[in-house]
Enzyme design. Sequence first.
Site, PDB file in Angstrom:
ATOM      1  N   ASP A  10      -0.319  -3.491  26.137  1.00  0.00           N
ATOM      2  CA  ASP A  10       0.517  -2.505  27.635  1.00  0.00           C
ATOM      3  C   ASP A  10       1.551  -3.308  27.759  1.00  0.00           C
ATOM      4  OD1 ASP A  10       1.328  -0.298  29.436  1.00  0.00           O
ATOM      5  OD2 ASP A  10       0.078  -1.902  31.032  1.00  0.00           O
ATOM      6  N   ASP A  12       4.145  -2.836  30.823  1.00  0.00           N
ATOM      7  CA  ASP A  12       4.727  -2.700  32.419  1.00  0.00           C
ATOM      8  C   ASP A  12       3.492  -2.952  32.923  1.00  0.00           C
ATOM      9  OD1 ASP A  12       7.303  -1.145  32.432  1.00  0.00           O
ATOM     10  OD2 ASP A  12       6.014   0.935  32.235  1.00  0.00           O
ATOM     11  N   SER A 117       5.588   5.399  28.409  1.00  0.00           N
ATOM     12  CA  SER A 117       6.444   4.869  28.889  1.00  0.00           C
ATOM     13  C   SER A 117       6.782   5.302  28.465  1.00  0.00           C
ATOM     14  CB  SER A 117       7.292   3.622  29.762  1.00  0.00           C
ATOM     15  OG  SER A 117       8.668   3.552  30.019  1.00  0.00           O
TER      16      SER A 117
HETATM   17  C1  BG6 Z   1       3.376   3.341  32.767  1.00  0.00           C
HETATM   18  C2  BG6 Z   1       3.614   2.726  34.025  1.00  0.00           C
HETATM   19  O1  BG6 Z   1       3.792   2.032  31.798  1.00  0.00           O
HETATM   20  O2  BG6 Z   1       4.612   4.325  31.869  1.00  0.00           O
HETATM   21  C3  BG6 Z   1       3.291   3.821  35.365  1.00  0.00           C
HETATM   22  O3  BG6 Z   1       2.508   2.045  34.927  1.00  0.00           O
HETATM   23  C4  BG6 Z   1       5.119   5.076  34.905  1.00  0.00           C
HETATM   24  O4  BG6 Z   1       4.452   3.911  36.701  1.00  0.00           O
HETATM   25  C5  BG6 Z   1       4.588   5.484  33.226  1.00  0.00           C
HETATM   26  O5  BG6 Z   1       4.824   6.515  35.583  1.00  0.00           O
HETATM   27  C6  BG6 Z   1       5.608   6.140  32.471  1.00  0.00           C
HETATM   28  O6  BG6 Z   1       6.553   5.881  32.805  1.00  0.00           O
HETATM   29  P1  BG6 Z   1       8.222   6.511  31.949  1.00  0.00           P
HETATM   30  O7  BG6 Z   1       9.237   5.451  31.883  1.00  0.00           O
HETATM   31  O8  BG6 Z   1       7.924   7.299  31.250  1.00  0.00           O
HETATM   32  O9  BG6 Z   1       8.579   7.140  32.996  1.00  0.00           O
HETATM   33 MG    MG Z   2       0.789  -1.423  33.012  1.00  0.00          MG
END
Ligand code: BG6
Ligand code: MG
Length: 218
Positions: A10, A12, A117
């Site tokens: 992962d 973030d 993300s």
């Molecule tokens: C995850 C984060 O990796 O990605 C979340 O932990 C976040 O907090 C999600 O909402 C989506 O991210 P993004 O950048 O597509 O808005």
């Molecule tokens: Mg994470």
Amino acid sequence: MTCIQAFILDLDGVLTDTSIYHFQAWKRLADDEQIPFTRADNEHLRGVSRRQSLMLLLGTQRNDYTEAEIQEMMARKNSYYQELLAELTTANFLPGASELLQALKQRGLKVAIGSASKNTHTVLRRLQILELFDAIGDGYSVEHTKPAPDLFLHVAAELGVAPETCAVVEDARSGVEAALAGNMLTIGIGPEERVGAAHYRYASTAAIDLDEILGSPK
Ligand code: BG6
Ligand code: MG
């Protein structure tokens, strides 16, 4: 035990702590909309997709908004987040993250990203590690996000390895659930109440003990 061939990481909360930026961006949106939102509330958004995060932030008010308004708020939050990402540098690696990447490569394992993300490529580019991975799964890769196993299964397929030969490193409850559902060795980063269901759990990325998970290198 099945021999582990690949690590799916992962992003973030495992390699970099962008969660503060996500919080600041959601907080700015919440302030715009005069919705109370705290750092503790933000913990529930860890690993959760952008849309689902907005739903959690809006709470019972979610039904008061049209689809167009929801889309606009998601775009606004993302523009706030991207403003903050412009400040991201290699100084934003979490402790132990670079060392983990190096150690996995040294062991000859495949290394991939599995992040919810849609900003994954931007973050990896800013951390100067975009070229390092054998596969990258992100918020665009599959329809059903974590806790569904789809993203990790997609990454395993991209790597050309069986799911049960993959280990996943995750800091979010939804990510741990996704990895377990995908029949992968699961390594949780964080407290017991959040990632306790994982096969192995460490307090931080720096604390990951590859010898414990894989045995000593030959
Ligand atoms: C995850 C984060 O990796 O990605 C979340 O932990 C976040 O907090 C999600 O909402 C989506 O991210 P993004 O950048 O597509 O808005
Ligand atoms: Mg994470």
